[in-house]
Design a protein around this motif. Structure first.
Motif, PDB file in Angstrom:
ATOM      1  N   ASP A  62       0.819  -1.210   0.000  1.00 10.22           N
ATOM      2  CA  ASP A  62       0.000   0.000   0.000  1.00 10.22           C
ATOM      3  C   ASP A  62       0.856   1.264   0.000  1.00 10.22           C
ATOM      4  O   ASP A  62       0.381   2.340   0.340  1.00 10.22           O
ATOM      5  CB  ASP A  62      -0.945  -0.009   1.207  1.00 10.22           C
ATOM      6  CG  ASP A  62      -1.915  -1.173   1.150  1.00 10.22           C
ATOM      7  OD1 ASP A  62      -2.507  -1.399   0.085  1.00 10.22           O
ATOM      8  OD2 ASP A  62      -2.066  -1.872   2.171  1.00 10.22           O
TER       9      ASP A  62
ATOM     10  N   VAL B  10       1.500   3.164   3.540  1.00  7.25           N
ATOM     11  CA  VAL B  10       0.392   3.782   4.258  1.00  7.25           C
ATOM     12  C   VAL B  10       0.098   2.933   5.486  1.00  7.25           C
ATOM     13  O   VAL B  10      -0.223   1.751   5.380  1.00  7.25           O
ATOM     14  CB  VAL B  10      -0.860   3.904   3.373  1.00  7.25           C
ATOM     15  CG1 VAL B  10      -2.039   4.429   4.177  1.00  7.25           C
ATOM     16  CG2 VAL B  10      -0.569   4.790   2.179  1.00  7.25           C
ATOM     17  N   VAL B  11       0.263   3.552   6.637  1.00  2.00           N
ATOM     18  CA  VAL B  11       0.050   2.856   7.899  1.00  2.00           C
ATOM     19  C   VAL B  11      -1.065   3.586   8.618  1.00  2.00           C
ATOM     20  O   VAL B  11      -0.940   4.755   8.963  1.00  2.00           O
ATOM     21  CB  VAL B  11       1.332   2.864   8.760  1.00  2.00           C
ATOM     22  CG1 VAL B  11       1.103   2.149  10.062  1.00  2.00           C
ATOM     23  CG2 VAL B  11       2.483   2.240   8.001  1.00  2.00           C
ATOM     24  N   TRP B  12      -2.156   2.899   8.812  1.00  2.00           N
ATOM     25  CA  TRP B  12      -3.305   3.480   9.499  1.00  2.00           C
ATOM     26  C   TRP B  12      -3.696   2.527  10.594  1.00  2.00           C
ATOM     27  O   TRP B  12      -3.943   1.352  10.343  1.00  2.00           O
ATOM     28  CB  TRP B  12      -4.455   3.684   8.527  1.00  2.00           C
ATOM     29  CG  TRP B  12      -5.650   4.349   9.114  1.00  2.00           C
ATOM     30  CD1 TRP B  12      -5.815   5.678   9.294  1.00  2.00           C
ATOM     31  CD2 TRP B  12      -6.833   3.723   9.599  1.00  2.00           C
ATOM     32  NE1 TRP B  12      -7.031   5.932   9.855  1.00  2.00           N
ATOM     33  CE2 TRP B  12      -7.681   4.736  10.063  1.00  2.00           C
ATOM     34  CE3 TRP B  12      -7.260   2.421   9.708  1.00  2.00           C
ATOM     35  CZ2 TRP B  12      -8.927   4.485  10.611  1.00  2.00           C
ATOM     36  CZ3 TRP B  12      -8.510   2.166  10.256  1.00  2.00           C
ATOM     37  CH2 TRP B  12      -9.320   3.197  10.697  1.00  2.00           C
ATOM     38  N   GLU B  13      -3.732   3.011  11.813  1.00  2.00           N
ATOM     39  CA  GLU B  13      -4.041   2.119  12.923  1.00  2.00           C
ATOM     40  C   GLU B  13      -5.342   2.525  13.595  1.00  2.00           C
ATOM     41  O   GLU B  13      -5.639   3.695  13.740  1.00  2.00           O
ATOM     42  CB  GLU B  13      -2.918   2.149  13.946  1.00  2.00           C
ATOM     43  CG  GLU B  13      -1.642   1.542  13.406  1.00  2.00           C
ATOM     44  CD  GLU B  13      -0.616   1.331  14.483  1.00  2.00           C
ATOM     45  OE1 GLU B  13      -0.981   1.170  15.654  1.00  2.00           O
ATOM     46  OE2 GLU B  13       0.568   1.317  14.134  1.00  2.00           O
TER      47      GLU B  13
ATOM     48  N   GLN C 177      -3.571  -3.242   5.711  1.00  2.00           N
ATOM     49  CA  GLN C 177      -2.640  -2.132   5.742  1.00  2.00           C
ATOM     50  C   GLN C 177      -1.222  -2.653   5.751  1.00  2.00           C
ATOM     51  O   GLN C 177      -0.979  -3.815   6.026  1.00  2.00           O
ATOM     52  CB  GLN C 177      -2.866  -1.274   6.982  1.00  2.00           C
ATOM     53  CG  GLN C 177      -2.614  -2.031   8.271  1.00  2.00           C
ATOM     54  CD  GLN C 177      -2.997  -1.227   9.497  1.00  2.00           C
ATOM     55  OE1 GLN C 177      -3.563  -0.167   9.402  1.00  2.00           O
ATOM     56  NE2 GLN C 177      -2.669  -1.727  10.653  1.00  2.00           N
ATOM     57  N   ASP C 178      -0.287  -1.766   5.434  1.00  2.38           N
ATOM     58  CA  ASP C 178       1.119  -2.089   5.590  1.00  2.38           C
ATOM     59  C   ASP C 178       1.457  -2.000   7.074  1.00  2.38           C
ATOM     60  O   ASP C 178       0.786  -1.318   7.837  1.00  2.38           O
ATOM     61  CB  ASP C 178       1.971  -1.106   4.801  1.00  2.38           C
ATOM     62  CG  ASP C 178       1.792  -1.254   3.290  1.00  2.38           C
ATOM     63  OD1 ASP C 178       1.402  -2.349   2.848  1.00  2.38           O
ATOM     64  OD2 ASP C 178       2.035  -0.278   2.572  1.00  2.38           O
TER      65      ASP C 178
END
Length: 188
Positions: free
Chosen positions: A166, A169-172, A180-181
């Protein structure tokens, strides 16, 4: 009144235990319990063997186990209850190894930054051998971890268990699980 409630509860527990015992006895007499145990032990053995594989083969084996968790008979209760959860062990393993490897790479980048007057490496290969022995690999696909810079900021990441890059893109979120990555973002 309490005595009557306790007596009713005791009877219910007895009937529950009786029903469970009867069901297990029926499975035992029919031979299904032995077949279930044999199948379960065989599958667990296969999964233990897969744990000895290196990444990413271990992750791929986990995906295969997760995709094929159907017991050969609807009466294989033990296997039907336990194997689906066990099949996810390899995937969860890779999901826990990835952030550790990403953090190790970020620490190497920070050591590089300290040694080079706040400059970032152009690529992770510049970290070897002074700041790390080798570039950590992504446990999902076996490729080196990904690294992107933007000015004085950077992200180092794994593609994550969805197998899709991705772009870092890191979305937590604690509430929503989306593909996600798995990354470490440093902003300066």
């Amino acid at each position: 009144m309490e005595a009557l409630l306790r007596q009713g509860q005791s009877r219910r527990n007895y009937l529950d235990r009786f029903g469970l015992g009867f069901g297990i006895s029926l499975l035992r007499v029919s031979g299904l319990l032995e077949g279930d145990k044999t199948y379960f032990c065989h599958e667990v053995g296969r999964q233990l063997t897969a744990l000895e594989l290196p990444y990413p083969a271990r992750f791929a084996a986990g995906q295969q186990f997760a995709a094929a968790t159907n017991a050969p008979s609807g009466f294989y209760f033990l296997s039907g209850m336990l194997l689906p959860a066990l099949a996810k062990v390899h995937i969860r393993d890779a999901e826990h190894v990835a952030p550790v490897r990403v953090a190790a790479a970020a620490l190497a980048i920070e050591r590089f930054r300290l040694a080079h007057g706040s400059a970032l490496p152009d690529k992770l290969e510049q970290l070897v051998p002074a700041f790390c022995k080798a570039i950590p690999t992504d446990p999902i696909d076996g490729q080196p971890l990904r690294y992107k810079t933007h000015g004085a900021s950077y992200v180092v990441y794994s593609i994550g268990s969805d197998g899709q890059d991705d772009g870092g893109v890191v979305w937590e979120s604690n509430y929503v699980k989306i593909p996600q990555d798995v990354g470490f973002v440093v902003k300066h």
